[in-house]
Design a protein around this motif. Structure first.
Motif, PDB file in Angstrom:
ATOM      1  N   CYS A 152      32.372 -46.889  36.940  1.00 39.19           N
ATOM      2  CA  CYS A 152      32.099 -47.584  35.686  1.00 39.19           C
ATOM      3  C   CYS A 152      32.332 -49.083  35.844  1.00 39.19           C
ATOM      4  O   CYS A 152      33.151 -49.523  36.662  1.00 39.19           O
ATOM      5  N   ASP A 153      31.616 -49.857  35.048  1.00 35.56           N
ATOM      6  CA  ASP A 153      31.891 -51.286  35.001  1.00 35.56           C
ATOM      7  C   ASP A 153      33.053 -51.540  34.048  1.00 35.56           C
ATOM      8  O   ASP A 153      33.672 -50.599  33.518  1.00 35.56           O
ATOM      9  N   ALA A 154      33.365 -52.787  33.822  1.00 34.61           N
ATOM     10  CA  ALA A 154      34.533 -53.136  33.005  1.00 34.61           C
ATOM     11  C   ALA A 154      34.407 -52.634  31.570  1.00 34.61           C
ATOM     12  O   ALA A 154      35.413 -52.391  30.894  1.00 34.61           O
ATOM     13  N   SER A 155      33.169 -52.441  31.106  1.00 38.12           N
ATOM     14  CA  SER A 155      32.974 -51.970  29.731  1.00 38.12           C
ATOM     15  C   SER A 155      32.972 -50.457  29.623  1.00 38.12           C
ATOM     16  O   SER A 155      32.882 -49.907  28.523  1.00 38.12           O
ATOM     17  N   GLY A 156      33.052 -49.764  30.773  1.00 33.59           N
ATOM     18  CA  GLY A 156      33.086 -48.304  30.756  1.00 33.59           C
ATOM     19  C   GLY A 156      31.742 -47.641  30.942  1.00 33.59           C
ATOM     20  O   GLY A 156      31.634 -46.414  30.854  1.00 33.59           O
ATOM     21  N   THR A 157      30.699 -48.412  31.239  1.00 35.79           N
ATOM     22  CA  THR A 157      29.370 -47.843  31.471  1.00 35.79           C
ATOM     23  C   THR A 157      29.296 -47.286  32.887  1.00 35.79           C
ATOM     24  O   THR A 157      29.573 -48.001  33.851  1.00 35.79           O
ATOM     25  N   PRO A 158      28.917 -46.006  33.054  1.00 40.01           N
ATOM     26  CA  PRO A 158      28.874 -45.420  34.402  1.00 40.01           C
ATOM     27  C   PRO A 158      27.582 -45.745  35.145  1.00 40.01           C
ATOM     28  O   PRO A 158      26.503 -45.792  34.549  1.00 40.01           O
ATOM     29  N   TYR A 159      27.724 -45.948  36.449  1.00 40.15           N
ATOM     30  CA  TYR A 159      26.573 -46.164  37.328  1.00 40.15           C
ATOM     31  C   TYR A 159      26.677 -45.198  38.501  1.00 40.15           C
ATOM     32  O   TYR A 159      27.770 -44.956  39.021  1.00 40.15           O
ATOM     33  N   CYS A 160      25.535 -44.683  38.923  1.00 35.76           N
ATOM     34  CA  CYS A 160      25.498 -43.779  40.067  1.00 35.76           C
ATOM     35  C   CYS A 160      25.569 -44.590  41.357  1.00 35.76           C
ATOM     36  O   CYS A 160      24.709 -45.445  41.608  1.00 35.76           O
ATOM     37  N   LEU A 161      26.587 -44.329  42.167  1.00 36.82           N
ATOM     38  CA  LEU A 161      26.736 -45.027  43.443  1.00 36.82           C
ATOM     39  C   LEU A 161      25.927 -44.354  44.537  1.00 36.82           C
ATOM     40  O   LEU A 161      25.302 -45.021  45.353  1.00 36.82           O
ATOM     41  N   GLU A 162      25.973 -43.032  44.593  1.00 40.48           N
ATOM     42  CA  GLU A 162      25.210 -42.302  45.602  1.00 40.48           C
ATOM     43  C   GLU A 162      25.275 -40.813  45.318  1.00 40.48           C
ATOM     44  O   GLU A 162      26.104 -40.341  44.537  1.00 40.48           O
ATOM     45  N   VAL A 163      24.383 -40.082  45.991  1.00 37.56           N
ATOM     46  CA  VAL A 163      24.366 -38.623  45.933  1.00 37.56           C
ATOM     47  C   VAL A 163      24.600 -38.109  47.348  1.00 37.56           C
ATOM     48  O   VAL A 163      24.030 -38.624  48.310  1.00 37.56           O
TER      49      VAL A 163
END
Length: 338
Positions: A286-297
């Motif tokens: 997650c970024d500082a605001s708590g939004t999740p991002y996919c790093l890898e599968v």
């Protein structure tokens, strides 16, 4: 079932894979299967037939160096001729517990597809696209799965990192990771352009300062969310494989809505990359605001009892032995499931 468990191999994740293979073999043996354990790059390649009791293979703190050509030659020879090939052709299924290198980039799967050998895990095409982080991230982004901004840099063809990297650094630190590698081998955090080191093609993306999670998917079902609580800036090789280096919480202490969001994104990533009836593990930060991002599968995630997929299964009330037996009967290669 007659099962050949394939582990070790030629990659920088060789030690991790051997640990997975020993644990998987013991679990399948305890479930009544006839198991042979094979490290195709070892001398000799058949480690135990049948599997005998013994201590688990421990993962060293430091990963091995670059792939050894001798390991590659032995591995190719073992998989294409002689007693190992005969053993696999007589088996009901090959359980691929290889991580990284030829085991995860589609090479081994392509050999088995050509030879008509049934195996666990995704097919060669899925492994190939998933192994290359730049390509898989592009496909995930196009499928609506949120991914961080990224820049590809290859020192062999570019004298210095692209100008886009300077734009990322102007917003904060970046993470530099090999375009094709696993187990967080050679991952580093950089705050200046001078800090960026690369021996081969790398992916450069913003360092996300929020919480880190991972979600395993088997077939179409997501397991409980695992939170990775770090004591270091990055979930690097040493942190992943040394006991007590991180705290792994499952089920993650998040709201039901956020857990469902992560599980939905993991299933979407699994489907977008074509895993089908196979299994995968998707990592989020997650970024500082708590939004999740996919790093890898991950197409062939670690399967030691302390690895993240078994940890997630435990959170769902599934024992390690039950999980391994379940993975034995999943496949994304189109072969019949015994």
């Amino acid at each position: 079932m007659r099962v050949v468990v394939l582990c070790g191999g030629e990659s920088s994740e060789r030690d991790v894979s051997r640990a997975s293979g020993w644990a998987v073999s013991r679990a399948l043996t305890s479930r009544g299967h006839d198991v042979a354990l094979v490290d195709p790059a070892a001398e000799p390649p058949i480690l135990a037939d049948p599997v005998r009791a013994g201590d688990a293979v421990r993962v060293p703190k430091e990963p091995p160096g670059p792939a050894d050509p001798a390991l590659q030659r032995r591995m190719y020879s073992a998989l294409t001729s002689g007693p190992v090939l005969d053993l696999m052709q007589r088996a009901d299924r090959v359980f691929i517990a290889l991580h990284g290198g030829w085991g995860e980039d589609g090479h081994v799967q392509a050999l088995f597809e050509l030879a008509g050998i049934p195996f666990t895990g995704a097919g060669s095409d899925v492994c190939a696209i998933t192994w290359h982080k730049g390509r898989s991230q592009a496909l995930l982004g196009a499928s609506g799965v949120p991914v961080p901004p990224r820049v590809l840099y290859d020192p062999a063809t570019q004298a210095e990192p692209p100008v886009e990297v300077k734009h990322l650094l102007a917003q904060g630190p970046v993470v530099v990771k090999p375009v094709a590698d696993g187990s967080s081998v050679s991952v580093l955090k950089a705050e200046r352009i001078e800090d960026i080191r690369a021996d081969g093609p790398v992916l450069i993306e913003p360092f996300l300062g929020g919480r880190e999670f991972t979600v395993a998917v088997i077939g179409s079902a997501a397991l409980p969310v695992v939170e990775i609580e770090l004591t270091t800036a990055l979930f690097d090789y040493e942190a992943k494989y040394q006991p007590g280096a991180v705290r792994e919480i499952c089920p993650a202490e998040v709201s039901p809505a956020f857990a469902e969001q992560l599980q939905d994104l993991a299933v979407r990533a699994h489907q977008a990359l074509g895993f089908g009836r196979s299994y995968s593990r998707t990592d989020f930060r997650c970024d500082a605001s708590g939004t999740p991002y996919c790093l890898e599968v991950n197409a062939l995630p670690g399967l030691t009892p302390g690895s993240l997929v078994p940890r997630a299964a435990s959170g769902a009330g599934i024992s390690y032995e039950e999980l391994v037996d379940q993975l034995l009967h999943t496949s994304g290669d189109g072969s019949p499931t015994p």
